[in-house]
Design an enzyme around this catalytic site. Structure first.
Site, PDB file in Angstrom:
ATOM      1  N   PHE A  15       0.510  -1.463   0.147  1.00  0.00           N
ATOM      2  CA  PHE A  15      -0.171  -0.180  -0.047  1.00  0.00           C
ATOM      3  C   PHE A  15       0.757   0.599   0.105  1.00  0.00           C
ATOM      4  O   PHE A  15       1.106   2.343  -0.850  1.00  0.00           O
ATOM      5  CB  PHE A  15      -1.137  -0.432   1.000  1.00  0.00           C
ATOM      6  CG  PHE A  15      -1.603   1.286   1.589  1.00  0.00           C
ATOM      7  CD1 PHE A  15      -2.199   1.697   0.656  1.00  0.00           C
ATOM      8  CD2 PHE A  15      -1.667   2.047   2.986  1.00  0.00           C
ATOM      9  CE1 PHE A  15      -2.703   2.994   0.993  1.00  0.00           C
ATOM     10  CE2 PHE A  15      -1.715   3.072   3.564  1.00  0.00           C
ATOM     11  CZ  PHE A  15      -2.441   3.939   2.258  1.00  0.00           C
ATOM     12  N   ASN A  36       8.154  -9.671  -1.636  1.00  0.00           N
ATOM     13  CA  ASN A  36       7.935 -10.789  -1.689  1.00  0.00           C
ATOM     14  C   ASN A  36       6.246 -11.085  -2.051  1.00  0.00           C
ATOM     15  O   ASN A  36       6.427 -12.253  -2.344  1.00  0.00           O
ATOM     16  CB  ASN A  36       8.694 -11.688  -0.455  1.00  0.00           C
ATOM     17  CG  ASN A  36       7.503 -11.329   0.199  1.00  0.00           C
ATOM     18  OD1 ASN A  36       6.366 -10.057   0.565  1.00  0.00           O
ATOM     19  ND2 ASN A  36       8.120 -12.332   1.660  1.00  0.00           N
ATOM     20  N   GLY A 104      23.127  -3.961   6.827  1.00  0.00           N
ATOM     21  CA  GLY A 104      24.221  -4.361   5.873  1.00  0.00           C
ATOM     22  C   GLY A 104      24.993  -3.634   5.236  1.00  0.00           C
ATOM     23  O   GLY A 104      26.156  -3.264   4.292  1.00  0.00           O
ATOM     24  N   ARG A 108      27.745  -1.199   3.513  1.00  0.00           N
ATOM     25  CA  ARG A 108      28.907  -1.371   2.844  1.00  0.00           C
ATOM     26  C   ARG A 108      28.287  -0.234   1.650  1.00  0.00           C
ATOM     27  O   ARG A 108      29.808  -0.195   1.306  1.00  0.00           O
ATOM     28  CB  ARG A 108      28.053  -3.225   1.952  1.00  0.00           C
ATOM     29  CG  ARG A 108      29.029  -3.500   1.181  1.00  0.00           C
ATOM     30  CD  ARG A 108      29.032  -4.371   0.132  1.00  0.00           C
ATOM     31  NE  ARG A 108      27.836  -4.998  -0.359  1.00  0.00           N
ATOM     32  CZ  ARG A 108      27.042  -4.344  -1.147  1.00  0.00           C
ATOM     33  NH1 ARG A 108      28.444  -4.029  -2.670  1.00  0.00           N
ATOM     34  NH2 ARG A 108      25.984  -4.620  -1.770  1.00  0.00           N
ATOM     35  N   TYR A 147       4.257  -8.167  15.780  1.00  0.00           N
ATOM     36  CA  TYR A 147       5.515  -6.844  14.946  1.00  0.00           C
ATOM     37  C   TYR A 147       5.162  -5.350  15.854  1.00  0.00           C
ATOM     38  O   TYR A 147       6.429  -5.174  15.496  1.00  0.00           O
ATOM     39  CB  TYR A 147       3.438  -6.163  14.396  1.00  0.00           C
ATOM     40  CG  TYR A 147       3.293  -4.652  13.612  1.00  0.00           C
ATOM     41  CD1 TYR A 147       3.898  -5.596  11.901  1.00  0.00           C
ATOM     42  CD2 TYR A 147       2.837  -4.029  13.638  1.00  0.00           C
ATOM     43  CE1 TYR A 147       3.592  -3.796  11.356  1.00  0.00           C
ATOM     44  CE2 TYR A 147       2.815  -2.698  13.308  1.00  0.00           C
ATOM     45  CZ  TYR A 147       2.983  -2.601  11.943  1.00  0.00           C
ATOM     46  OH  TYR A 147       3.112  -1.562  11.579  1.00  0.00           O
TER      47      TYR A 147
HETATM   48  P1  NAD Z   1       1.461  -3.450   2.797  1.00  0.00           P
HETATM   49  O1  NAD Z   1       1.285  -5.038   3.703  1.00  0.00           O
HETATM   50  O2  NAD Z   1       0.309  -3.129   1.907  1.00  0.00           O
HETATM   51  O3  NAD Z   1       2.413  -3.855   1.993  1.00  0.00           O
HETATM   52  C1  NAD Z   1       3.643  -4.490   3.134  1.00  0.00           C
HETATM   53  C2  NAD Z   1       4.746  -5.079   1.710  1.00  0.00           C
HETATM   54  O4  NAD Z   1       5.871  -6.013   2.422  1.00  0.00           O
HETATM   55  C3  NAD Z   1       4.020  -5.590   1.295  1.00  0.00           C
HETATM   56  O5  NAD Z   1       4.097  -5.114  -0.729  1.00  0.00           O
HETATM   57  C4  NAD Z   1       4.486  -7.632   1.518  1.00  0.00           C
HETATM   58  O6  NAD Z   1       4.349  -8.370   0.229  1.00  0.00           O
HETATM   59  C5  NAD Z   1       6.122  -6.351   1.335  1.00  0.00           C
HETATM   60  N1  NAD Z   1       7.269  -8.083   2.451  1.00  0.00           N
HETATM   61  C6  NAD Z   1       5.901  -8.284   3.882  1.00  0.00           C
HETATM   62  N2  NAD Z   1       7.598  -8.805   4.148  1.00  0.00           N
HETATM   63  C7  NAD Z   1       8.594  -8.718   3.511  1.00  0.00           C
HETATM   64  C8  NAD Z   1       9.972  -9.471   3.392  1.00  0.00           C
HETATM   65  N3  NAD Z   1       9.912 -10.909   4.139  1.00  0.00           N
HETATM   66  N4  NAD Z   1      10.375  -9.624   2.407  1.00  0.00           N
HETATM   67  C9  NAD Z   1       9.831  -8.629   1.425  1.00  0.00           C
HETATM   68  N5  NAD Z   1       8.762  -7.433   1.062  1.00  0.00           N
HETATM   69  C10 NAD Z   1       8.110  -8.448   2.375  1.00  0.00           C
HETATM   70  O7  NAD Z   1       1.488  -2.654   4.835  1.00  0.00           O
HETATM   71  P2  NAD Z   1       2.213  -0.877   3.880  1.00  0.00           P
HETATM   72  O8  NAD Z   1       0.686  -0.588   4.657  1.00  0.00           O
HETATM   73  O9  NAD Z   1       2.002  -0.421   2.863  1.00  0.00           O
HETATM   74  O10 NAD Z   1       3.098  -0.909   5.394  1.00  0.00           O
HETATM   75  C11 NAD Z   1       4.171  -0.382   4.808  1.00  0.00           C
HETATM   76  C12 NAD Z   1       4.741  -0.343   5.631  1.00  0.00           C
HETATM   77  O11 NAD Z   1       4.784   1.124   6.809  1.00  0.00           O
HETATM   78  C13 NAD Z   1       5.303  -1.129   6.898  1.00  0.00           C
HETATM   79  O12 NAD Z   1       6.845  -1.487   7.363  1.00  0.00           O
HETATM   80  C14 NAD Z   1       4.391  -1.141   7.995  1.00  0.00           C
HETATM   81  O13 NAD Z   1       4.672  -2.225   9.155  1.00  0.00           O
HETATM   82  C15 NAD Z   1       4.416   0.779   8.151  1.00  0.00           C
HETATM   83  N6  NAD Z   1       3.188   1.172   8.795  1.00  0.00           N
HETATM   84  C16 NAD Z   1       2.212   1.341   7.896  1.00  0.00           C
HETATM   85  C17 NAD Z   1       1.506   1.533   8.621  1.00  0.00           C
HETATM   86  C18 NAD Z   1      -0.155   1.800   8.052  1.00  0.00           C
HETATM   87  O14 NAD Z   1      -1.380   2.702   8.416  1.00  0.00           O
HETATM   88  N7  NAD Z   1       0.016   1.754   6.040  1.00  0.00           N
HETATM   89  C19 NAD Z   1       1.223   2.303  10.252  1.00  0.00           C
HETATM   90  C20 NAD Z   1       2.640   2.361  10.929  1.00  0.00           C
HETATM   91  C21 NAD Z   1       3.438   2.195   9.106  1.00  0.00           C
HETATM   92  N1  UDP Z   2      24.218  -7.554   3.973  1.00  0.00           N
HETATM   93  C1  UDP Z   2      23.691  -7.961   2.289  1.00  0.00           C
HETATM   94  N2  UDP Z   2      23.438  -6.808   2.057  1.00  0.00           N
HETATM   95  C2  UDP Z   2      25.078  -6.660   1.876  1.00  0.00           C
HETATM   96  C3  UDP Z   2      25.944  -6.597   2.931  1.00  0.00           C
HETATM   97  C4  UDP Z   2      25.323  -7.604   4.160  1.00  0.00           C
HETATM   98  O1  UDP Z   2      22.323  -8.444   2.843  1.00  0.00           O
HETATM   99  O2  UDP Z   2      25.495  -5.509   0.849  1.00  0.00           O
HETATM  100  C5  UDP Z   2      23.618  -8.453   5.044  1.00  0.00           C
HETATM  101  C6  UDP Z   2      24.673  -9.554   5.460  1.00  0.00           C
HETATM  102  O3  UDP Z   2      23.930 -10.637   4.475  1.00  0.00           O
HETATM  103  C7  UDP Z   2      25.013  -9.618   6.420  1.00  0.00           C
HETATM  104  C8  UDP Z   2      24.384  -8.713   6.874  1.00  0.00           C
HETATM  105  O4  UDP Z   2      23.990  -8.041   5.926  1.00  0.00           O
HETATM  106  O5  UDP Z   2      24.277 -10.609   6.847  1.00  0.00           O
HETATM  107  C9  UDP Z   2      24.760  -7.574   8.264  1.00  0.00           C
HETATM  108  O6  UDP Z   2      25.517  -7.258   7.877  1.00  0.00           O
HETATM  109  P1  UDP Z   2      27.323  -6.474   7.849  1.00  0.00           P
HETATM  110  O7  UDP Z   2      28.225  -5.682   7.718  1.00  0.00           O
HETATM  111  O8  UDP Z   2      26.410  -5.537   9.264  1.00  0.00           O
HETATM  112  O9  UDP Z   2      27.515  -7.895   9.646  1.00  0.00           O
HETATM  113  P2  UDP Z   2      28.083  -9.217   9.356  1.00  0.00           P
HETATM  114  O10 UDP Z   2      28.616  -9.114   7.697  1.00  0.00           O
HETATM  115  O11 UDP Z   2      29.943  -8.473   9.555  1.00  0.00           O
HETATM  116  O12 UDP Z   2      27.036 -10.021   9.681  1.00  0.00           O
END
Ligand code: NAD
Ligand code: UDP
Ligand code: UDP
Length: 323
Positions: A15, A36, A104, A108, A147
């Site tokens: 959203f 994702n 991370g 980098r 959360y």
């Molecule tokens: P949403 O659920 O519509 O969007 C979240 C997005 O993150 C989705 O597209 C989902 O597929 C993706 N996602 C979830 N887990 C993932 C993962 N592990 N790797 C990659 N992508 C992943 O929610 P939103 O309302 O758009 O919220 C977006 C952000 O803003 C969130 O972090 C939420 O906590 C924060 N937020 C939203 C509100 C609100 O009222 N909408 C309020 C406070 C904070």
């Molecule tokens: N990481 C990543 N992309 C990057 C660099 C780091 O996803 O370009 C990830 C990496 O897998 C690591 C995490 O970020 O586990 C934290 O990185 P950081 O350098 O802080 O920690 P470290 O590698 O020393 O554990």
């Protein structure tokens, strides 16, 4: 125009993320959306798919990610209680492992990184309205904890990467936001009430309807996120972003019924566990440091949101009839 940047938006198909991607592409930047598709949808990005400045990458941020960008907006995380409680361990992993990976990556690249945190870090607050100095009252072992505590730990990680690695970070605490592209099955109150009203189903009020929230229109929040990212490094946050105008859930239901001309009745349902009683942001910090404040009144924002859901429901009906 400001310098053209390459910007990563995690959760960009959701959203808020999809509106943010649009704003950044419109601003002339190159945008990489990582998602994702757990709660996000490619449909949300339909308007951007033809743009040479826009790219989508299917990826779960709990796994490492290697690419080259100038800035990162970390929005990935399901935000609606029904979705974040469906797989609570994955929710915590997304906030904790996901933030570590994105930090991370930022470390980098020496890239600036912004965390979409939440008013939920205040929990069921004892002070009202909530300002950024309040530490919160959060249940660590309840159904909302994956959360709330995940987001609190993400804030901790952001500040530790700043202290330990001198990273340039920004933390926004976003309050309830609504607008087009909320999912109709999202379970959040604004989408629930509008869909129920438009289909003349009973409007489901949890508890007595006297609990309050303060709803901010999506365009205002996106504007705040971009302003926060663009301020100098001294403004780190956490900064509240929200609309201080507070409404009871009963008041919201009545307004939605009025604006849709619905025949829906009101139905009371049990209040979920740990449901905060009152929520209103104090946005003095955002006003002072970012020159930001909300500009869209609830009534106007609801009219836009209702129009979106009307189209959505009509399109779904047509698809159903054609099948
Ligand atoms: P949403 O659920 O519509 O969007 C979240 C997005 O993150 C989705 O597209 C989902 O597929 C993706 N996602 C979830 N887990 C993932 C993962 N592990 N790797 C990659 N992508 C992943 O929610 P939103 O309302 O758009 O919220 C977006 C952000 O803003 C969130 O972090 C939420 O906590 C924060 N937020 C939203 C509100 C609100 O009222 N909408 C309020 C406070 C904070
Ligand atoms: N990481 C990543 N992309 C990057 C660099 C780091 O996803 O370009 C990830 C990496 O897998 C690591 C995490 O970020 O586990 C934290 O990185 P950081 O350098 O802080 O920690 P470290 O590698 O020393 O554990
Ligand atoms: N709520 C409600 N009916 C619904 C959905 C939610 O009365 O159909 C209530 C919910 O109990 C809460 C408020 O509306 O008090 C906001 O809920 P939401 O899930 O949108 O956001 P959050 O609780 O995370 O602020």
């Amino acid at each position: 125009m400001a310098r053209k940047k390459r910007i990563l938006v995690t959760g960009g198909a959701g959203f808020l993320g999809s509106h943010l991607c649009e704003k950044l592409v419109d601003g002339g930047h190159e945008v990489l959306c990582v998602d994702n598709f757990y709660t996000g949808d490619k449909e949300n990005l339909a308007g951007l798919l033809g743009s040479p400045r826009f790219e989508i990458i299917r990826h779960d941020i709990t796994f490492p990610l290697y690419l080259e960008v100038d800035e990162i907006f970390n929005l990935a995380c399901p935000a609606s209680p029904i979705h974040y409680q469906y797989d609570p361990v994955q929710t915590t992993k997304t906030s904790v492992h996901g933030s570590i990976n994105m930090l991370g990556l930022a470390k980098r690249l020496r890239a600036k990184i912004l965390q979409a945190s939440t008013s939920e870090v205040y929990g069921d607050a004892e002070i009202h309205p909530q300002d950024e100095t309040y530490w919160g009252r959060v249940n660590p072992i309840g159904p909302r904890s994956c959360y709330d505590e995940g987001k609190r730990c993400a804030e901790t990680l952001f500040f530790d990467y700043r202290r330990q690695h001198n990273l340039s970070i920004k933390v926004a605490r976003i309050f309830n936001t609504y607008g087009p592209r909320l999912r109709p099955d999202d379970g959040r109150v604004v989408s629930n009430f509008i869909v129920q009203a438009l289909t003349n189903q009973p409007i489901t009020i949890y508890g007595d309807g006297q609990q309050t929230r303060s709803f901010c229109y999506v365009d205002d929040v996106i504007d705040g996120l971009v302003k926060l990212m663009d301020t100098n490094d001294e403004v780190v946050g956490p900064v509240n972003l929200g609309n201080p105008s507070e409404v009871t859930m009963m008041g919201l239901a009545e307004l939605v019924i009025e604006l849709t001309g619905s025949r829906s009745a009101i139905e009371f349902k049990p209040l979920p566990l740990d449901d905060p009683r009152q929520r209103q942001p104090n946005i003095k910090l955002a006003r002072d440091r970012l020159g930001w404040g909300p500009s869209v009144p609830l009534r106007d924002g609801l009219v836009e949101t209702i129009a979106y859901f009307e189209n959505f429901i009509i399109a779904a009906d047509r698809a159903g009839a054609a099948a």
